[in-house]
Write a protein that holds these residues in place. Structure first.
Motif, PDB file in Angstrom:
ATOM      1  N   VAL A   1      17.321 -13.627 -25.083  1.00 56.27           N
ATOM      2  CA  VAL A   1      16.582 -13.399 -26.326  1.00 56.27           C
ATOM      3  C   VAL A   1      15.072 -13.541 -26.119  1.00 56.27           C
ATOM      4  O   VAL A   1      14.589 -14.549 -25.596  1.00 56.27           O
ATOM      5  CB  VAL A   1      17.038 -14.369 -27.437  1.00 56.27           C
ATOM      6  CG1 VAL A   1      16.243 -14.120 -28.720  1.00 56.27           C
ATOM      7  CG2 VAL A   1      18.528 -14.216 -27.714  1.00 56.27           C
TER       8      VAL A   1
ATOM      9  N   LEU B   1      23.840  -8.997 -36.065  1.00 54.25           N
ATOM     10  CA  LEU B   1      24.567  -9.282 -34.828  1.00 54.25           C
ATOM     11  C   LEU B   1      25.922  -8.594 -34.813  1.00 54.25           C
ATOM     12  O   LEU B   1      26.371  -8.108 -33.768  1.00 54.25           O
ATOM     13  CB  LEU B   1      24.750 -10.794 -34.674  1.00 54.25           C
ATOM     14  CG  LEU B   1      23.853 -11.504 -33.655  1.00 54.25           C
ATOM     15  CD1 LEU B   1      24.116 -11.003 -32.243  1.00 54.25           C
ATOM     16  CD2 LEU B   1      22.391 -11.355 -34.008  1.00 54.25           C
TER      17      LEU B   1
ATOM     18  N   LYS C   1      27.885  -2.430 -28.983  1.00 54.49           N
ATOM     19  CA  LYS C   1      28.157  -2.825 -27.603  1.00 54.49           C
ATOM     20  C   LYS C   1      29.591  -2.495 -27.200  1.00 54.49           C
ATOM     21  O   LYS C   1      29.849  -2.059 -26.071  1.00 54.49           O
ATOM     22  CB  LYS C   1      27.899  -4.339 -27.461  1.00 54.49           C
ATOM     23  CG  LYS C   1      27.830  -4.850 -26.037  1.00 54.49           C
ATOM     24  CD  LYS C   1      27.450  -6.321 -26.041  1.00 54.49           C
ATOM     25  CE  LYS C   1      27.379  -6.855 -24.618  1.00 54.49           C
ATOM     26  NZ  LYS C   1      27.031  -8.296 -24.598  1.00 54.49           N
TER      27      LYS C   1
ATOM     28  N   THR D   1      22.728  -8.929 -21.426  1.00 52.94           N
ATOM     29  CA  THR D   1      22.209  -8.068 -22.481  1.00 52.94           C
ATOM     30  C   THR D   1      20.979  -8.713 -23.126  1.00 52.94           C
ATOM     31  O   THR D   1      20.978  -9.887 -23.459  1.00 52.94           O
ATOM     32  CB  THR D   1      23.287  -7.810 -23.547  1.00 52.94           C
ATOM     33  OG1 THR D   1      24.451  -7.298 -22.910  1.00 52.94           O
ATOM     34  CG2 THR D   1      22.797  -6.804 -24.572  1.00 52.94           C
ATOM     35  N   HIS D   2      19.937  -7.899 -23.294  1.00 51.29           N
ATOM     36  CA  HIS D   2      18.638  -8.412 -23.756  1.00 51.29           C
ATOM     37  C   HIS D   2      18.423  -8.057 -25.223  1.00 51.29           C
ATOM     38  O   HIS D   2      18.463  -6.886 -25.598  1.00 51.29           O
ATOM     39  CB  HIS D   2      17.539  -7.789 -22.890  1.00 51.29           C
ATOM     40  CG  HIS D   2      16.203  -8.406 -23.075  1.00 51.29           C
ATOM     41  ND1 HIS D   2      15.035  -7.835 -22.593  1.00 51.29           N
ATOM     42  CD2 HIS D   2      15.809  -9.549 -23.698  1.00 51.29           C
ATOM     43  CE1 HIS D   2      14.009  -8.610 -22.898  1.00 51.29           C
ATOM     44  NE2 HIS D   2      14.450  -9.652 -23.575  1.00 51.29           N
ATOM     45  N   LEU D   3      18.210  -9.067 -26.044  1.00 56.69           N
ATOM     46  CA  LEU D   3      17.877  -8.890 -27.456  1.00 56.69           C
ATOM     47  C   LEU D   3      16.389  -9.146 -27.644  1.00 56.69           C
ATOM     48  O   LEU D   3      15.900 -10.238 -27.363  1.00 56.69           O
ATOM     49  CB  LEU D   3      18.702  -9.847 -28.330  1.00 56.69           C
ATOM     50  CG  LEU D   3      18.263 -10.006 -29.788  1.00 56.69           C
ATOM     51  CD1 LEU D   3      18.298  -8.675 -30.526  1.00 56.69           C
ATOM     52  CD2 LEU D   3      19.136 -11.040 -30.503  1.00 56.69           C
TER      53      LEU D   3
ATOM     54  N   GLY E   1      22.087 -14.971 -31.528  1.00 58.62           N
ATOM     55  CA  GLY E   1      21.974 -14.206 -30.300  1.00 58.62           C
ATOM     56  C   GLY E   1      22.319 -15.034 -29.074  1.00 58.62           C
ATOM     57  O   GLY E   1      23.036 -14.575 -28.177  1.00 58.62           O
TER      58      GLY E   1
ATOM     59  N   PHE F   1      23.284 -13.459 -25.509  1.00 55.50           N
ATOM     60  CA  PHE F   1      22.192 -12.527 -25.278  1.00 55.50           C
ATOM     61  C   PHE F   1      21.024 -13.256 -24.625  1.00 55.50           C
ATOM     62  O   PHE F   1      20.805 -14.437 -24.878  1.00 55.50           O
ATOM     63  CB  PHE F   1      21.706 -11.917 -26.602  1.00 55.50           C
ATOM     64  CG  PHE F   1      22.583 -10.841 -27.168  1.00 55.50           C
ATOM     65  CD1 PHE F   1      22.324  -9.501 -26.903  1.00 55.50           C
ATOM     66  CD2 PHE F   1      23.668 -11.156 -27.969  1.00 55.50           C
ATOM     67  CE1 PHE F   1      23.119  -8.506 -27.430  1.00 55.50           C
ATOM     68  CE2 PHE F   1      24.471 -10.171 -28.497  1.00 55.50           C
ATOM     69  CZ  PHE F   1      24.205  -8.834 -28.232  1.00 55.50           C
TER      70      PHE F   1
ATOM     71  N   THR G   1      19.345  -2.974 -23.554  1.00 60.00           N
ATOM     72  CA  THR G   1      18.431  -3.693 -24.436  1.00 60.00           C
ATOM     73  C   THR G   1      18.711  -3.368 -25.898  1.00 60.00           C
ATOM     74  O   THR G   1      18.920  -2.203 -26.253  1.00 60.00           O
ATOM     75  CB  THR G   1      16.967  -3.323 -24.125  1.00 60.00           C
ATOM     76  OG1 THR G   1      16.699  -3.579 -22.745  1.00 60.00           O
ATOM     77  CG2 THR G   1      16.000  -4.123 -24.983  1.00 60.00           C
ATOM     78  N   PHE G   2      18.695  -4.383 -26.742  1.00 60.50           N
ATOM     79  CA  PHE G   2      18.854  -4.226 -28.183  1.00 60.50           C
ATOM     80  C   PHE G   2      17.547  -4.646 -28.853  1.00 60.50           C
ATOM     81  O   PHE G   2      17.091  -5.772 -28.662  1.00 60.50           O
ATOM     82  CB  PHE G   2      20.012  -5.085 -28.705  1.00 60.50           C
ATOM     83  CG  PHE G   2      21.378  -4.576 -28.314  1.00 60.50           C
ATOM     84  CD1 PHE G   2      22.239  -4.068 -29.278  1.00 60.50           C
ATOM     85  CD2 PHE G   2      21.796  -4.594 -26.999  1.00 60.50           C
ATOM     86  CE1 PHE G   2      23.485  -3.586 -28.935  1.00 60.50           C
ATOM     87  CE2 PHE G   2      23.048  -4.114 -26.640  1.00 60.50           C
ATOM     88  CZ  PHE G   2      23.891  -3.607 -27.603  1.00 60.50           C
TER      89      PHE G   2
ATOM     90  N   MET H   1      25.391  -5.078 -33.811  1.00 64.05           N
ATOM     91  CA  MET H   1      25.065  -4.999 -32.389  1.00 64.05           C
ATOM     92  C   MET H   1      26.315  -5.123 -31.531  1.00 64.05           C
ATOM     93  O   MET H   1      26.485  -4.389 -30.554  1.00 64.05           O
ATOM     94  CB  MET H   1      24.044  -6.087 -32.035  1.00 64.05           C
ATOM     95  CG  MET H   1      22.655  -5.814 -32.573  1.00 64.05           C
ATOM     96  SD  MET H   1      21.554  -7.249 -32.481  1.00 64.05           S
ATOM     97  CE  MET H   1      21.754  -7.761 -30.804  1.00 64.05           C
TER      98      MET H   1
END
Length: 279
Positions: A134, A252, A259, A109-111, A127, A132, A173-174, A255
């Motif tokens: 990051v 977070l 998720k 998962t991309h932050l 993160g 994540f 993506t977040f 998020m």
């Protein structure tokens, strides 16, 4: 058509979402067992020697597997009306049933943190703690550098107008918008909303007044209300956060909730008549 393994490597490297498929039980004439293929997030064929007609027939199942993030075995029977209803003119025929294993491709998962200020520092640390990938972006060299964000996987120093050209955004993506001013927040928000694929999360920090001003401007610019409703602003869960570390924790936490559950009853759903979480 791109090679299967090179495409798989590319998707992982650039955080792309999709699915790989393997024909377990095949049709010796049309689709032999062992055939491999890759589709993108919207079900389009990206790699592999498989007929696009077959992809079209199983597309709904491919998308369900990608969206649920669950692998599945899919059996196509020649007599199955679900796949071959009488109303559908199927441009191919099977001499035997097919079994296809579908495995979703979901990279880490991309932050993406837009803004390298005081909240970004603990946000990067948390993160990474939550596993994540990051990326931090800012237009100021003194804020966007690997020394300041040693734990980040990627640090981009560029104008916010150009940052999105270097970002790969997908449904995994977040996006967190914590820039230093209304102008840059709005610019980043518009760019995030214009992404080809909708991110899993777009959150923007800000007071009630700031959020209302930006939302009204975007609506006047033609962005539909239902799209604006998907933005998490003010950002985070209400934990009474005041310090940068507490605000990062509230972000977070929201998020993670998105998720796991797909929604959040955070600050954006609450009355915004008071200062919340230091925003």
């Amino acid at each position: 058509m791109q090679n299967y393994y090179s495409k798989l490597h590319e998707m992982i490297e650039y955080h792309q979402v999709g699915a790989s498929g393997l024909v377990v039980v095949g049709d010796p004439e049309m689709l032999p067992a062992g055939t491999k293929f890759i589709v993108g997030e919207t079900g389009e064929l990206l790699a592999g020697k498989i007929s696009k007609d077959v992809i079209n027939v199983i597309k709904e199942n491919l998308l369900k597997s990608i969206q649920s993030k669950n692998p599945k075995n899919l059996t196509l029977s020649r007599t199955d009306s679900v796949f071959f209803p009488s109303s559908l003119s199927v441009p191919f025929s099977l001499t035997s049933d097919l079994t296809i294993f579908i495995d979703p491709i979901y990279p880490q998962t991309h932050l993406i943190i837009l803004g390298g200020g005081h909240i970004a520092l603990p946000l990067v640390k948390l993160g990474k703690l939550m596993n994540f990938q990051v990326t931090v972006a800012d237009d100021r060299p003194s804020f966007a550098n690997s020394k300041r964000f040693a734990e980040a996987d990627n640090v981009i120093c560029n104008n916010f107008e150009k940052v999105f050209q270097r970002l790969s955004i997908n449904s995994n993506t977040f996006v967190v918008i914590v820039t230093r001013g209304h102008r840059y927040d709005q610019l980043c928000l518009e760019e995030a909303l214009n992404s080809a694929v909708k991110p899993a999360y777009i959150g923007m920090i800000g007071s009630r007044r700031k959020v209302t001003t930006i939302m009204n401007t975007l609506q006047e610019n033609g962005i539909p209300e239902e799209v604006l409703d998907s933005i998490y602003a003010p950002i985070g869960l209400d934990i009474g956060a005041q310090t940068p570390e507490e605000i990062a924790l509230s972000i977070l936490a929201e998020m993670v909730r998105i998720k796991r559950y797909g929604y959040s009853n955070g600050l954006k759903t609450q009355a915004r008549g008071k200062k919340i979480n230091g925003q």
